[in-house]
Design an enzyme around this catalytic site. Structure first.
Site, PDB file in Angstrom:
ATOM      1  CG  ASN A  59      -1.808   1.110   1.408  1.00  0.00           C
ATOM      2  OD1 ASN A  59      -1.690   2.102   0.698  1.00  0.00           O
ATOM      3  ND2 ASN A  59      -2.711   1.013   2.357  1.00  0.00           N
TER       4      ASN A  59
ATOM      5  CE  LYS B  88      -0.574   3.028   6.300  1.00  0.00           C
ATOM      6  NZ  LYS B  88      -1.961   3.416   6.204  1.00  0.00           N
TER       7      LYS B  88
ATOM      8  NE  ARG C  96      -5.051   3.321  -0.886  1.00  0.00           N
ATOM      9  CZ  ARG C  96      -4.972   4.258   0.046  1.00  0.00           C
ATOM     10  NH1 ARG C  96      -4.008   4.225   0.928  1.00  0.00           N
ATOM     11  NH2 ARG C  96      -5.862   5.207   0.099  1.00  0.00           N
TER      12      ARG C  96
ATOM     13  CG  HIS D 184     -10.338   7.429   1.932  1.00  0.00           C
ATOM     14  ND1 HIS D 184     -10.712   8.704   2.275  1.00  0.00           N
ATOM     15  CD2 HIS D 184      -9.002   7.370   2.128  1.00  0.00           C
ATOM     16  CE1 HIS D 184      -9.650   9.380   2.670  1.00  0.00           C
ATOM     17  NE2 HIS D 184      -8.588   8.596   2.581  1.00  0.00           N
TER      18      HIS D 184
ATOM     19  N   GLY E  93      -8.837  10.089   8.759  1.00  0.00           N
ATOM     20  CA  GLY E  93      -7.408   9.908   9.040  1.00  0.00           C
ATOM     21  C   GLY E  93      -6.707  11.184   8.644  1.00  0.00           C
TER      22      GLY E  93
ATOM     23  N   GLY F 245      -5.903  11.801   5.524  1.00  0.00           N
ATOM     24  CA  GLY F 245      -6.886  12.066   4.478  1.00  0.00           C
ATOM     25  C   GLY F 245      -8.239  11.731   5.093  1.00  0.00           C
TER      26      GLY F 245
ATOM     27  NE  ARG G 117      -4.820  15.057   1.162  1.00  0.00           N
ATOM     28  CZ  ARG G 117      -5.214  13.790   1.058  1.00  0.00           C
ATOM     29  NH1 ARG G 117      -6.260  13.477   0.330  1.00  0.00           N
ATOM     30  NH2 ARG G 117      -4.569  12.842   1.703  1.00  0.00           N
TER      31      ARG G 117
ATOM     32  CG  MET H  75      -7.515  15.082  15.865  1.00  0.00           C
ATOM     33  SD  MET H  75      -8.058  16.787  15.592  1.00  0.00           S
ATOM     34  CE  MET H  75      -9.227  16.577  14.251  1.00  0.00           C
TER      35      MET H  75
ATOM     36  CB  ILE I 197      -9.245  11.217  13.452  1.00  0.00           C
ATOM     37  CG1 ILE I 197      -7.900  11.909  13.153  1.00  0.00           C
ATOM     38  CG2 ILE I 197     -10.147  12.096  14.291  1.00  0.00           C
ATOM     39  CD1 ILE I 197      -8.009  13.149  12.267  1.00  0.00           C
TER      40      ILE I 197
ATOM     41  CD  GLU J 181      -9.499   2.522  12.974  1.00  0.00           C
ATOM     42  OE1 GLU J 181      -8.504   2.116  13.600  1.00  0.00           O
ATOM     43  OE2 GLU J 181      -9.627   2.384  11.741  1.00  0.00           O
TER      44      GLU J 181
ATOM     45  CD  GLU K 261      -6.949   1.956   3.514  1.00  0.00           C
ATOM     46  OE1 GLU K 261      -5.756   1.973   3.909  1.00  0.00           O
ATOM     47  OE2 GLU K 261      -7.556   2.981   3.175  1.00  0.00           O
TER      48      GLU K 261
HETATM   49  P1  ADP Z   1      -3.397   8.136   7.053  1.00  0.00           P
HETATM   50  O1  ADP Z   1      -4.424   8.856   6.228  1.00  0.00           O
HETATM   51  O2  ADP Z   1      -2.031   8.751   6.964  1.00  0.00           O
HETATM   52  O3  ADP Z   1      -3.415   6.607   6.908  1.00  0.00           O
HETATM   53  P2  ADP Z   1      -4.308   7.567   9.774  1.00  0.00           P
HETATM   54  O4  ADP Z   1      -5.568   6.850   9.473  1.00  0.00           O
HETATM   55  O5  ADP Z   1      -3.164   6.824  10.329  1.00  0.00           O
HETATM   56  O6  ADP Z   1      -3.842   8.475   8.557  1.00  0.00           O
HETATM   57  O7  ADP Z   1      -4.696   8.752  10.806  1.00  0.00           O
HETATM   58  C1  ADP Z   1      -3.771   9.685  11.245  1.00  0.00           C
HETATM   59  C2  ADP Z   1      -4.488  10.670  12.168  1.00  0.00           C
HETATM   60  O8  ADP Z   1      -5.073   9.938  13.256  1.00  0.00           O
HETATM   61  C3  ADP Z   1      -3.562  11.721  12.783  1.00  0.00           C
HETATM   62  O9  ADP Z   1      -4.163  12.998  12.734  1.00  0.00           O
HETATM   63  C4  ADP Z   1      -3.455  11.247  14.229  1.00  0.00           C
HETATM   64  O10 ADP Z   1      -3.223  12.318  15.114  1.00  0.00           O
HETATM   65  C5  ADP Z   1      -4.840  10.688  14.448  1.00  0.00           C
HETATM   66  N1  ADP Z   1      -4.875   9.836  15.637  1.00  0.00           N
HETATM   67  C6  ADP Z   1      -4.317   8.622  15.831  1.00  0.00           C
HETATM   68  N2  ADP Z   1      -4.532   8.205  17.116  1.00  0.00           N
HETATM   69  C7  ADP Z   1      -5.246   9.211  17.716  1.00  0.00           C
HETATM   70  C8  ADP Z   1      -5.796   9.418  19.024  1.00  0.00           C
HETATM   71  N3  ADP Z   1      -5.652   8.508  19.977  1.00  0.00           N
HETATM   72  N4  ADP Z   1      -6.463  10.568  19.263  1.00  0.00           N
HETATM   73  C9  ADP Z   1      -6.611  11.493  18.298  1.00  0.00           C
HETATM   74  N5  ADP Z   1      -6.141  11.372  17.057  1.00  0.00           N
HETATM   75  C10 ADP Z   1      -5.463  10.247  16.778  1.00  0.00           C
END
Ligand code: ADP
Length: 397
Positions: A9, A16, A94, A182, A211, A213, A242, A285, A330, A332, A380
């Site tokens: 991916n 990944k 992917r 996505h 996330g 994105g 973005r 975040m 975010i 999850e 994914e």
């Molecule tokens: P990507 O699109 O790069 O795959 P991810 O799905 O890994 O992104 O999400 C990354 C985002 O998730 C970041 O903004 C990170 O801060 C946020 N995140 C991960 N764990 C937590 C948490 N426990 N609380 C708040 N935000 C989180």
């Protein structure tokens, strides 16, 4: 020797990977890992099936100049050395863009790779990185089965009107439409929705993939009917860097009044905006939630406000709403963000059980909520592994 399926991916700054046994429908990966920070501060890590870190070998120190092709080769060398008991018999990738043509996964040939290159102009920041490992692998072993799984494919069931921009018809005919992205994440959620929601899974659901994105998918009967991303992955929600939906007049203004060129505008919209741009602090975040700066709070408020606005707007193609599902980094993990988005939708009868929300439970809505709210971790890689396994077993049907 165990026959395995490798899933790659490749994103703009990360690759990944996950290795699955090829003898049965893939479930848990034997190895999972990631090279992140490509081009900036590359870093590799991998864990085995029980979550233990695996020795990084030559990948412990990666040159900052290494590109996706080179890193794919290094990764395959590492797998060869590290996992001599495993024999990779197929690789699933992917691929962000499959245009209008590809609505299902496909076995890659040189001709198909050539066709997928035509979509580079539709996703210039993602497609080249997805195709680079495929190219590297064809050069390494032309006979190895490679499968492309598309992020756009899940949305090919969208309503006709949901795909249209109000542009001259010939542009629509030439493919300037809302493709949506996505899709592999949404396909995974769609596949396991009945486990969490039972019969409600077939109802009118908005899935929020939040996330770095971020996008939304409106599903009915577990199929996409509309989505918040459009022609590119820039549209829709506020994201890490973005901007999401923007008045296109702003882009004209940048060009006409600010003399900005295309590269500067691209960097502004893709890399310097979103949570990072509004906060001036971070795209992350977690960092913003820990900050007490007013601009961090405003970035979070805007993220949640816009997510709620877009969820409500998807109620038009759905003609109602029975469920909201949160997924990705975010979605999850962040109880306060879920709570704030849902607070913006209280008028719809949405409310949360704060304890369930705090513990990222599968069902987080309150007993009297009119809409069920759920948290489902996405995967994914397992969707790609399944598709690759099917083509390995049955060919490209
Ligand atoms: P990507 O699109 O790069 O795959 P991810 O799905 O890994 O992104 O999400 C990354 C985002 O998730 C970041 O903004 C990170 O801060 C946020 N995140 C991960 N764990 C937590 C948490 N426990 N609380 C708040 N935000 C989180």
């Amino acid at each position: 020797m165990t026959e395995t399926i490798l899933v790659l991916n490749a994103g703009s700054s990360s690759i990944k990977f996950a290795l699955y046994p090829a003898a049965q429908t893939p479930s848990s990966p034997l190895i999972r890992g990631k090279i992140k920070g490509i081009g900036r501060a590359p870093e590799f890590n991998a864990v085995d099936i029980s979550g233990r870190n695996i020795d990084k070998g030559p990948l412990a120190a990666i040159e900052v100049t290494s590109d996706h092709q080179h890193l794919t080769s290094l990764l395959l060398d590492w797998l060869d050395v590290h996992d001599q008991d495993n024999n990779v018999v197929a690789i699933g990738h992917r691929v962000v863009h499959g245009g209008r043509e590809y609505a299902t996964p496909v076995k890659i040939s040189i001709e198909i790779l050539q066709e997928l290159r035509q979509f580079v102009s539709l996703a210039p920041l993602h497609q080249p990185h997805n195709l680079a490992p495929i190219d590297a692998l064809i050069k390494r072993n032309r006979d190895l089965l490679q499968v492309a799984c598309f992020d756009t494919a899940f949305h090919r069931t969208q309503l006709h009107l949901a795909e249209l921009f109000a542009l001259p018809r010939h542009l629509t005919d030439e493919g300037i439409i809302r493709y949506g992205f996505h899709g592999l994440s949404y396909q995974y959620i769609s596949s396991i929705l009945p486990k969490t929601l039972g019969e409600k899974a077939e109802g009118r659901i908005v899935v929020a993939h939040l996330g770095n994105g971020a996008s939304l998918c409106a599903m009915q009967n577990r199929k996409s009917v509309a989505t918040s991303m459009g022609f590119t992955a820039l549209d829709g929600l506020v994201m890490g860097t973005r901007c999401g939906t923007l008045d296109p007049g702003v882009v004209l203004y940048f060009m006409q009044e600010r003399g900005m060129n295309e590269e500067e505008i691209q960097r502004l919209l893709y890399n310097d905006s979103g949570l990072l741009g509004v906060s001036g602090i971070s795209n992350n975040m977690q960092v913003l939630l820990e900050s007490d700066h007013a601009h961090a709070k405003e970035a979070i408020d805007l993220f949640c406000y816009r997510a709620a606005c877009e969820i409500a707007s998807l109620m038009v193609p759905l003609k109602g709403l029975e469920g909201i599902v949160f997924t990705a980094g975010i979605g999850e993990n962040s109880a306060p963000i879920r709570a704030q988005i849902c607070a913006n939708l209280e008028w719809l009868g949405v409310n949360l059980d704060s304890e369930a929300n705090q513990s990222n439970a599968h069902i987080i809505s309150g007993a009297n909520s009119e809409i069920v709210v759920s948290v489902i971790p996405t995967d994914e890689e397992s969707v790609i592994a399944d598709a690759t396994f099917n083509i390995l077993q049955h060919g490209n049907e």
